[in-house]
Design a protein around this motif. Structure first.
Motif, short mmCIF file in Angstrom:
data_model
loop_
_atom_site.label_atom_id
_atom_site.label_comp_id
_atom_site.label_asym_id
_atom_site.label_seq_id
_atom_site.Cartn_x
_atom_site.Cartn_y
_atom_site.Cartn_z
N UNK A 248 16.27 10.25 3.89
CA UNK A 248 15.00 10.40 3.22
C UNK A 248 13.93 10.40 4.03
N UNK A 249 13.49 11.76 4.11
CA UNK A 249 12.41 12.22 5.06
C UNK A 249 11.28 12.30 4.33
N UNK A 250 9.94 11.75 4.84
CA UNK A 250 8.62 11.89 4.35
C UNK A 250 8.36 11.32 2.91
N UNK A 251 9.09 10.53 2.48
CA UNK A 251 8.85 10.03 1.08
C UNK A 251 7.40 10.04 0.56
N UNK A 252 7.36 10.60 -0.47
CA UNK A 252 6.27 10.72 -1.41
C UNK A 252 5.00 11.74 -0.81
N UNK A 253 5.38 12.20 0.40
CA UNK A 253 4.50 13.24 1.06
C UNK A 253 4.90 14.68 0.81
N UNK A 254 4.05 15.50 1.12
CA UNK A 254 4.26 17.01 0.99
C UNK A 254 5.49 17.33 1.25
N UNK A 255 6.31 16.97 2.40
CA UNK A 255 7.43 17.68 2.90
C UNK A 255 8.59 16.74 2.73
N UNK B 296 0.65 -1.11 0.09
CA UNK B 296 -0.22 0.13 0.18
C UNK B 296 0.68 1.33 -0.06
N UNK B 297 0.38 2.47 -0.22
CA UNK B 297 0.98 3.84 -0.30
C UNK B 297 1.75 4.16 1.07
N UNK B 298 3.05 4.55 0.93
CA UNK B 298 3.77 5.02 1.77
C UNK B 298 3.37 6.70 2.41
N UNK B 299 2.50 7.28 1.45
CA UNK B 299 2.40 8.53 1.51
C UNK B 299 1.30 8.86 0.37
N UNK B 300 1.83 8.91 -0.69
CA UNK B 300 0.92 9.62 -1.88
C UNK B 300 -0.08 8.31 -2.27
N UNK B 301 -1.30 8.47 -2.28
CA UNK B 301 -2.42 7.55 -2.52
C UNK B 301 -2.44 7.10 -3.90
N UNK B 302 -2.00 7.95 -4.75
CA UNK B 302 -1.79 7.68 -6.37
C UNK B 302 -0.90 6.38 -6.38
N UNK B 303 0.00 6.41 -5.51
CA UNK B 303 1.05 5.27 -5.65
C UNK B 303 0.32 3.71 -5.51
N UNK B 304 -0.72 3.43 -5.21
CA UNK B 304 -1.55 2.19 -5.21
C UNK B 304 -1.85 1.72 -6.20
N UNK C 131 8.76 13.65 10.82
CA UNK C 131 8.64 12.53 9.98
C UNK C 131 9.44 11.46 10.13
N UNK C 132 8.94 10.32 9.39
CA UNK C 132 9.58 9.24 9.36
C UNK C 132 11.07 9.14 8.28
N UNK C 133 12.10 8.39 8.80
CA UNK C 133 13.37 8.52 8.12
C UNK C 133 13.72 7.29 7.45
N UNK C 134 14.26 7.16 6.17
CA UNK C 134 15.13 6.10 5.91
C UNK C 134 16.74 6.65 5.95
N UNK D 164 12.65 6.82 13.69
CA UNK D 164 11.76 7.64 14.00
C UNK D 164 12.22 9.14 14.32
N UNK D 165 11.33 10.14 14.28
CA UNK D 165 11.69 11.42 14.42
C UNK D 165 12.17 11.76 15.71
N UNK D 166 11.94 10.91 16.75
CA UNK D 166 12.48 11.25 18.03
C UNK D 166 13.90 10.71 18.38
N UNK D 167 14.30 9.87 17.51
CA UNK D 167 15.75 9.04 17.68
C UNK D 167 16.55 9.55 16.57
N UNK D 168 16.22 10.48 15.61
CA UNK D 168 17.13 10.57 14.57
C UNK D 168 18.41 11.22 14.97
N UNK D 169 18.38 12.18 15.93
CA UNK D 169 19.41 13.03 16.28
C UNK D 169 20.58 11.86 17.02
N UNK D 170 19.90 10.92 17.94
CA UNK D 170 20.73 10.36 18.57
C UNK D 170 21.08 9.32 17.66
N UNK D 171 20.65 8.86 16.37
CA UNK D 171 21.39 7.90 15.68
C UNK D 171 22.40 8.52 15.04
#
Length: 285
Positions: free
Chosen positions: A189-196, A14-22, A220-223, A166-173
């Protein structure tokens, strides 16, 4: 869809953000199966509502997967067609589903992939890092000590390394990456396929400075993709490590302590430096 009365499980991305990717196929499968196993039924219900689909939902998450697998196996044995979805992206990729798929395959049922969005693949496709070989490690341990231990264990790997964070651990990582791998190249890569959606590249220290300047970059969520160790870097570390350990042993530092210092300063595996120190000690006049 299967045209027989045999039960089939469709593993649907299913989409990771943009619903058009389904994909059109995924939408059709979701509309035709008898029921859908979902990581979070409320989240999946919103997707189905957007698609104009009404289908029975059953929860399947990390806490109930083993128990739910038997119930779903019985549904397939009765000839039902089922779909498995996660909250976003491809099921089983750092998401529940492994136990269910394993048990159903062992029972002889067909398990059919319906490919689509995957944050891991999407991020690698735009990172500009080598992708002929990569090491996906999912989410690292939450505690810094365990996280650094895992980072150090694979410090000499030459493949691109990929993590979810996750956003609350990205600096620690990033701080742990700087401590263990130094100035290694990192792409976020942050918030892939989303607005930001954002791609940031630099050393861990540079990325930490960027986030200090703009705290929105921690949202947001990070890769997280980390360049592999270069052959020249490995050779330099080995030569520097040999000299460092030799100097410490000459000053009377113990083998275990010398290995610990080399690991802290140069990264790599403590066991490797310990073996080197033992070898140097045994060869000393």
């Amino acid at each position: 869809m299967s045209e027989t009365n045999e039960g089939v499980l469709y593993v649907v991305a299913t989409p990771i953000g943009n619903l058009e990717d389904l994909s059109a196929r995924a939408a059709r499968v979701l509309s035709e199966v008898d029921r859908i196993a979902a990581e979070d039924t409320r989240h999946t219900q919103r997707l189905l509502r957007h698609l104009g689909i009404e289908r029975p939902l059953v929860s399947l998450h990390e806490h109930n997967e083993a128990a739910r697998a038997e119930w779903l196996r019985e549904r397939l044995a009765a000839g039902e067609q089922l779909a498995l979805v996660s909250d976003a992206g491809t099921p089983l990729i750092s998401d529940p589903g492994f136990v269910l798929v394993r048990e159903l395959r062992r029972s002889g049922f067909r398990v059919v992939p319906v490919p689509g969005a995957c944050a891991l693949v999407a991020a690698l496709s735009v990172a500009g890092l080598p992708t002929d070989r990569f090491l996906f490690e999912g989410f690292l341990p939450a505690k810094s000590t365990a996280r650094r231990r895992q980072l150090e264990a694979d410090a000499e790997r030459t493949e691109t390394r990929v993590f979810y964070e996750s956003p609350h651990r990205i600096r620690d990582l990033l701080a742990d990456l700087e401590a263990t791998l130094g100035a290694r190249r990192v792409v976020l890569a942050r918030e892939l396929t989303k607005t930001f959606e954002t791609l940031l590249e630099g050393t861990p220290g540079e990325l930490l400075a960027r986030m200090a300047e703009d705290p929105d970059q921690t949202r947001g969520e990070f890769v997280v993709m980390v360049a592999g160790a270069a052959a020249a870097e490995l050779a330099a570390d080995a030569a520097e490590g040999e000299a460092l350990i030799a100097a410490m042993l000459a000053e009377g530092v113990g083998v275990k302590s010398a290995a610990a210092v080399a690991t802290r300063l140069l990264g790599g595996r403590r066991k490797q430096w310990y073996q080197l120190a033992l070898t140097q000690q045994s060869e000393a006049p």
